[in-house]
Write a protein that holds these residues in place. Structure first.
Motif, PDB file in Angstrom:
ATOM      1  N   ALA A 250       1.023  -1.080  -0.118  1.00  0.00           N
ATOM      2  CA  ALA A 250      -0.056  -0.009  -0.102  1.00  0.00           C
ATOM      3  C   ALA A 250       0.936   1.275  -0.015  1.00  0.00           C
ATOM      4  O   ALA A 250       0.507   2.336  -0.729  1.00  0.00           O
ATOM      5  CB  ALA A 250      -0.843  -0.050   1.115  1.00  0.00           C
ATOM      6  N   GLY A 251       1.826   1.234   0.600  1.00  0.00           N
ATOM      7  CA  GLY A 251       2.886   2.493   0.879  1.00  0.00           C
ATOM      8  C   GLY A 251       3.330   2.930  -0.686  1.00  0.00           C
ATOM      9  O   GLY A 251       3.132   3.939  -1.113  1.00  0.00           O
ATOM     10  N   ARG A 252       3.851   1.866  -1.366  1.00  0.00           N
ATOM     11  CA  ARG A 252       4.510   2.488  -2.633  1.00  0.00           C
ATOM     12  C   ARG A 252       3.373   2.364  -3.600  1.00  0.00           C
ATOM     13  O   ARG A 252       3.449   3.260  -4.496  1.00  0.00           O
ATOM     14  CB  ARG A 252       5.003   0.778  -3.204  1.00  0.00           C
TER      15      ARG A 252
ATOM     16  N   LEU B  13       0.676   3.991  -2.979  1.00  0.00           N
ATOM     17  CA  LEU B  13      -0.076   5.452  -2.610  1.00  0.00           C
ATOM     18  C   LEU B  13       0.979   6.275  -3.175  1.00  0.00           C
ATOM     19  O   LEU B  13       0.466   7.162  -3.655  1.00  0.00           O
ATOM     20  CB  LEU B  13      -0.210   5.404  -1.051  1.00  0.00           C
ATOM     21  N   GLN B  14       2.262   6.200  -3.181  1.00  0.00           N
ATOM     22  CA  GLN B  14       3.370   6.984  -3.646  1.00  0.00           C
ATOM     23  C   GLN B  14       2.901   7.075  -5.050  1.00  0.00           C
ATOM     24  O   GLN B  14       3.048   8.210  -5.712  1.00  0.00           O
ATOM     25  CB  GLN B  14       4.661   6.577  -3.316  1.00  0.00           C
TER      26      GLN B  14
ATOM     27  N   ASN C  82       1.347  14.915   1.695  1.00  0.00           N
ATOM     28  CA  ASN C  82       0.780  14.882   3.045  1.00  0.00           C
ATOM     29  C   ASN C  82      -0.763  15.320   2.878  1.00  0.00           C
ATOM     30  O   ASN C  82      -1.572  15.400   3.848  1.00  0.00           O
ATOM     31  CB  ASN C  82       1.409  15.648   3.917  1.00  0.00           C
TER      32      ASN C  82
ATOM     33  N   ARG D 188      -5.533   9.026  -2.510  1.00  0.00           N
ATOM     34  CA  ARG D 188      -6.280   8.113  -1.736  1.00  0.00           C
ATOM     35  C   ARG D 188      -7.271   7.362  -2.319  1.00  0.00           C
ATOM     36  O   ARG D 188      -7.715   6.230  -1.999  1.00  0.00           O
ATOM     37  CB  ARG D 188      -6.374   8.534  -0.461  1.00  0.00           C
TER      38      ARG D 188
END
Length: 162
Positions: A24-26, A28-29, A40, A46
Motif C-alpha cells: 500500500a505504501g508504494r 499510494l506513492q 501529506n 487515496r
C-alpha cells in the motif's frame, strides 16, 4: 461445507491484508505522483488507490498466480487515465510540484516507466499506444521535468517624472 467456505474467506482476507500491508505504501506513492498532489494532502490519490485495491480484492480469487501488485498498479493506471481524460478539459487549479507541469498522460507514462520500472512495451500495451509514442511522451516529459520552461519576466518601464 459451510466451515470450508468460512475458512477460505478468512484465508482470502488474511492474504489480502498481508498484500496491502506490504504494497500500500508504494502504491499510494505511485497514486500521489500520478495526481501530482502533495504527499501529506492527497485525497485524490487515496481515492484512486482505494478503488484500485477494491477491484483487486473483488478479483482476488481469480488471480491464479498473477502478481497482485502488478494487477493493482495496472488498475490504478487505467482508472487514473480514464478519470484524467474526462477531467482534463475542466477548469481546475494546476497541480503543484514538478510533475504538475506535465499533462496527465505525460505523468502517467513517466511514473510507470521511471518510478515503477514498467517496460516500454508493457506501458504501450496498457495505454493502447504504439511503443514509439510512449518513448516520445516519456522523452518529452523528462525534458520538461529536467528543463522546466522559464516564466516570462515582466518588463519594467520607468516613467520619468514630468
Amino acid at each position: 461445507m459451510r466451515e470450508r467456505r468460512v475458512a477460505q474467506g478468512a484465508r482470502r482476507a488474511r492474504d489480502f491484508e498481508a498484500f496491502v500491508a506490504g504494497a500500500a505504501g508504494r502504491l499510494l506513492q505511485t497514486a500521489t505522483l500520478l495526481t501530482a498532489e502533495p504527499p501529506n494532502d492527497n485525497p485524490r490519490a487515496r481515492r484512486l488507490l482505494t478503488h484500485a485495491l477494491a477491484h483487486t480484492y473483488a478479483t482476488w480469487d481469480r488471480l491464479r498466480g498473477e502478481d497482485p501488485y502488478d494487477r493493482t498498479r495496472r488498475r490504478l493506471a487505467v482508472r487514473f487515465a480514464r478519470g484524467a481524460w474526462h477531467r482534463h478539459g475542466l477548469f481546475r487549479p494546476p497541480p503543484g510540484g514538478v510533475l504538475g507541469m506535465l499533462s496527465p498522460q505525460e505523468r502517467l507514462v513517466l511514473v510507470l516507466r521511471l518510478y515503477e520500472g514498467v517496460a516500454e512495451e508493457q506501458t504501450a500495451a496498457l495505454l493502447g499506444l504504439p511503443a514509439e509514442r510512449v518513448r516520445a511522451i516519456c522523452l518529452r516529459a523528462m525534458a520538461t521535468v529536467l528543463h522546466p520552461p522559464r516564466k516570462a519576466v515582466p518588463k519594467v518601464v520607468e516613467v520619468a517624472p514630468s
